[in-house]
Design an enzyme around this catalytic site. Sequence first.
Site, PDB file in Angstrom:
ATOM      1  N   LEU A  71       0.852  -1.190   0.000  1.00 55.30           N
ATOM      2  CA  LEU A  71       0.000   0.000   0.000  1.00 55.30           C
ATOM      3  C   LEU A  71       0.888   1.240   0.000  1.00 55.30           C
ATOM      4  CD1 LEU A  71      -1.684  -2.317   1.612  1.00 55.30           C
ATOM      5  CD2 LEU A  71      -3.211  -0.415   2.100  1.00 55.30           C
ATOM      6  N   ALA A  72       0.775   2.015  -1.052  1.00 50.75           N
ATOM      7  CA  ALA A  72       1.652   3.184  -1.160  1.00 50.75           C
ATOM      8  C   ALA A  72       0.934   4.368  -1.792  1.00 50.75           C
ATOM      9  CB  ALA A  72       2.888   2.825  -1.981  1.00 50.75           C
ATOM     10  N   ALA A  73      -0.383   4.457  -1.561  1.00 53.39           N
ATOM     11  CA  ALA A  73      -1.144   5.517  -2.225  1.00 53.39           C
ATOM     12  C   ALA A  73      -1.270   6.785  -1.379  1.00 53.39           C
ATOM     13  CB  ALA A  73      -2.532   4.997  -2.605  1.00 53.39           C
ATOM     14  N   ARG A 107       1.798  15.083   6.168  1.00 54.67           N
ATOM     15  CA  ARG A 107       2.567  15.561   7.318  1.00 54.67           C
ATOM     16  C   ARG A 107       4.075  15.628   7.092  1.00 54.67           C
ATOM     17  NH1 ARG A 107       0.114  11.641  11.653  1.00 54.67           N
ATOM     18  NH2 ARG A 107      -0.635  10.589   9.788  1.00 54.67           N
ATOM     19  N   GLN A 149      -4.775   3.690  -7.240  1.00 53.55           N
ATOM     20  CA  GLN A 149      -5.944   3.994  -6.413  1.00 53.55           C
ATOM     21  C   GLN A 149      -6.099   5.522  -6.501  1.00 53.55           C
ATOM     22  OE1 GLN A 149      -5.529   3.955  -2.163  1.00 53.55           O
ATOM     23  NE2 GLN A 149      -7.697   3.506  -1.809  1.00 53.55           N
ATOM     24  N   ALA A 203      54.905  16.503  -3.700  1.00 56.10           N
ATOM     25  CA  ALA A 203      53.821  17.390  -3.275  1.00 56.10           C
ATOM     26  C   ALA A 203      53.416  18.320  -4.411  1.00 56.10           C
ATOM     27  CB  ALA A 203      54.273  18.208  -2.069  1.00 56.10           C
TER      28      ALA A 203
HETATM   29  C1  UD1 Z   1      -4.214   1.235   9.578  1.00 54.54           C
HETATM   30  C2  UD1 Z   1      -5.101   0.115  10.135  1.00 54.54           C
HETATM   31  C3  UD1 Z   1      -4.924   0.040  11.658  1.00 54.54           C
HETATM   32  C4  UD1 Z   1      -3.457  -0.160  12.008  1.00 54.54           C
HETATM   33  C5  UD1 Z   1      -2.597   0.925  11.358  1.00 54.54           C
HETATM   34  C6  UD1 Z   1      -1.150   0.585  11.542  1.00 54.54           C
HETATM   35  C7  UD1 Z   1      -7.066   0.111   8.696  1.00 54.54           C
HETATM   36  C8  UD1 Z   1      -8.485   0.446   8.558  1.00 54.54           C
HETATM   37  N1  UD1 Z   1      -6.461   0.409   9.822  1.00 54.54           N
HETATM   38  O1  UD1 Z   1      -4.704   2.425  10.119  1.00 54.54           O
HETATM   39  O2  UD1 Z   1      -5.676  -1.044  12.189  1.00 54.54           O
HETATM   40  O3  UD1 Z   1      -3.290  -0.137  13.417  1.00 54.54           O
HETATM   41  O4  UD1 Z   1      -2.838   1.002   9.939  1.00 54.54           O
HETATM   42  O5  UD1 Z   1      -0.351   1.658  11.121  1.00 54.54           O
HETATM   43  O6  UD1 Z   1      -6.493  -0.459   7.784  1.00 54.54           O
HETATM   44  N2  UD1 Z   1      -3.439   3.725   2.191  1.00 54.54           N
HETATM   45  C9  UD1 Z   1      -3.725   3.658   0.847  1.00 54.54           C
HETATM   46  N3  UD1 Z   1      -4.942   4.018   0.396  1.00 54.54           N
HETATM   47  C10 UD1 Z   1      -5.933   4.438   1.246  1.00 54.54           C
HETATM   48  C11 UD1 Z   1      -5.627   4.504   2.627  1.00 54.54           C
HETATM   49  C12 UD1 Z   1      -4.392   4.139   3.066  1.00 54.54           C
HETATM   50  O7  UD1 Z   1      -2.853   3.281   0.043  1.00 54.54           O
HETATM   51  O8  UD1 Z   1      -7.026   4.732   0.759  1.00 54.54           O
HETATM   52  C13 UD1 Z   1      -2.112   3.321   2.654  1.00 54.54           C
HETATM   53  C14 UD1 Z   1      -1.354   4.453   3.349  1.00 54.54           C
HETATM   54  O9  UD1 Z   1      -0.587   5.176   2.405  1.00 54.54           O
HETATM   55  C15 UD1 Z   1      -0.488   3.678   4.318  1.00 54.54           C
HETATM   56  C16 UD1 Z   1      -1.336   2.455   4.673  1.00 54.54           C
HETATM   57  O10 UD1 Z   1      -2.266   2.324   3.643  1.00 54.54           O
HETATM   58  O11 UD1 Z   1       0.706   3.222   3.701  1.00 54.54           O
HETATM   59  C17 UD1 Z   1      -2.043   2.588   6.015  1.00 54.54           C
HETATM   60  O12 UD1 Z   1      -2.911   3.692   5.933  1.00 54.54           O
HETATM   61  P1  UD1 Z   1      -3.174   4.661   7.154  1.00 54.54           P
HETATM   62  O13 UD1 Z   1      -4.099   5.712   6.734  1.00 54.54           O
HETATM   63  O14 UD1 Z   1      -1.910   5.050   7.767  1.00 54.54           O
HETATM   64  O15 UD1 Z   1      -3.980   3.645   8.119  1.00 54.54           O
HETATM   65  P2  UD1 Z   1      -4.375   3.913   9.591  1.00 54.54           P
HETATM   66  O16 UD1 Z   1      -5.632   4.673   9.615  1.00 54.54           O
HETATM   67  O17 UD1 Z   1      -3.228   4.440  10.341  1.00 54.54           O
END
Ligand code: UD1
Length: 454
Positions: free
Chosen positions: A8-10, A15, A73, A377
């Site tokens: 997952l890298a979207a 921040r 995505q 040198a």
């Molecule tokens: C998520 C988990 C949570 C966990 C936490 C750990 C869910 C619903 N929750 O929460 O249980 O404790 O990670 O850090 O999964 N991303 C996408 N597309 C999106 C949303 C997110 O690619 O639409 C990627 C983000 O870039 C990131 C990862 O998914 O790399 C996690 O997303 P983030 O929003 O940080 O999830 P949390 O709400 O922190």
Amino acid sequence: MSTTVVILAAGKGTRMRSKLPKVLQPLAGSPLLGHVIETAKKIQAENIITIFGHGGDLVKHAFSTENIDWVEQAEQLGTGHAVQMTLPVLPKDGISLILSGDVPCITADTLQNLLEATQSKGIGLVTLTLADASGYGRIVRENGKIQAIVEHKDASEKQRLIQEINTGIYAVSNAKLHEWLPRLNNNNAQGEYYLTDIVAMAIDDGLEIASVEPALAFEVEGVNDRVQLAALEREYQNHQAKLLMQQGVHLIDPSRFDLRGSLKVGQDVRIDINVIIEGECELGDNVEIGAGCVIKNSKIAAGTKVQPYSVFDSAIVGEHTQIGPFARLRPGAKLANEVHIGNFVEVKNTTIGLGSKANHFTYLGDAEVGEGSNIGAGTITCNYDGANKFKTIIGDQAFIGSNSSLVAPVKIGNGATVGAGSTITRDVDDHSLAVERSKQFVKDNYPRPQKIKN
Ligand code: UD1
Ligand code: CA
């Protein structure tokens, strides 16, 4: 069973306050996502699917040489939505490891443990117990068995007391992902499609959920801002330092050591403070690296001593050489055994033979120096005419007097001598002397100018 890695890298990474997408921010010299891809390669994943969104072109470009399936995505509607995007390319069988591009330090060992624990079950999680779990999804267990993941924002007061968290790293059977993901909804506090809801679906299907913990907590630490990035960098560096010390390296202060790549070491290597090692490097037995050196893509053989503040880039250095302080070895510097390169000496695309010395203020570029020669040198190989580069060849046992300019292409023979201050434009034969300077003018009892009185 074949393994797919889904990354997952979207996320935007707002921040970080950077133009660079978050997963391209560097940790230990390479992008966050690069670390995850390297780990995926270590576990010999059959395919790697990366979900991109913000800054997609930059991200894809950064990994254009990797064999990756890219899935877009366009709108970030949640982690479950992100993984849904992979369904058209996700294999129908085998297992997927779901990782985050911003959790760079997960190790192949932990992922192997997760795969093993998940084999017989169909779904497994990496979890961690934290003193302060706020913000994370909580692992809800009954009689020790995982029942659900509840996001912090959806959790009850009681559930918020749970200290075991979801790290966001999963192993799931692909068949189940095809079954479960289309059924996700966004009826929750954040109005997002939660990937974590597949846990409850697994329970409904009567599955047991496997879980493993990482060997070290920093493996599952995520990066959201630059403060966390710097903190993780230090943890990662401390860990690498520890591994090197366990291999017998004497790090004078592990908290002032940085490895941005990989380092192979012999026995009793000693590294002083504030040294940076980049790319792929090798240090032989008893090599000593002085304070403040930066060494990139270089090989240094046994017994060599590098004095402080020397900089190496793509250099190959023999045994028992002495380098620095303040030496600069540039790409193509190739030094034989027992060579001495002293302060403010720059060596580029140059081979230097056994025991030859250039101890002070010298530039050796596009040159070949034989064995046992002494470069005085301030010697400069004038290798560049403003348009083309030419070669300087210096034989064995040659002596180049201080402050000489060797205008390439030029050849100095074996045993030849160049007088100090010479500008050499023609070849010097073996065992001959070349001096090129005007005769010294002398005036006896020279009356110095006197201050004019007015
Ligand atoms: C998520 C988990 C949570 C966990 C936490 C750990 C869910 C619903 N929750 O929460 O249980 O404790 O990670 O850090 O999964 N991303 C996408 N597309 C999106 C949303 C997110 O690619 O639409 C990627 C983000 O870039 C990131 C990862 O998914 O790399 C996690 O997303 P983030 O929003 O940080 O999830 P949390 O709400 O922190
Ligand atoms: Ca997060």
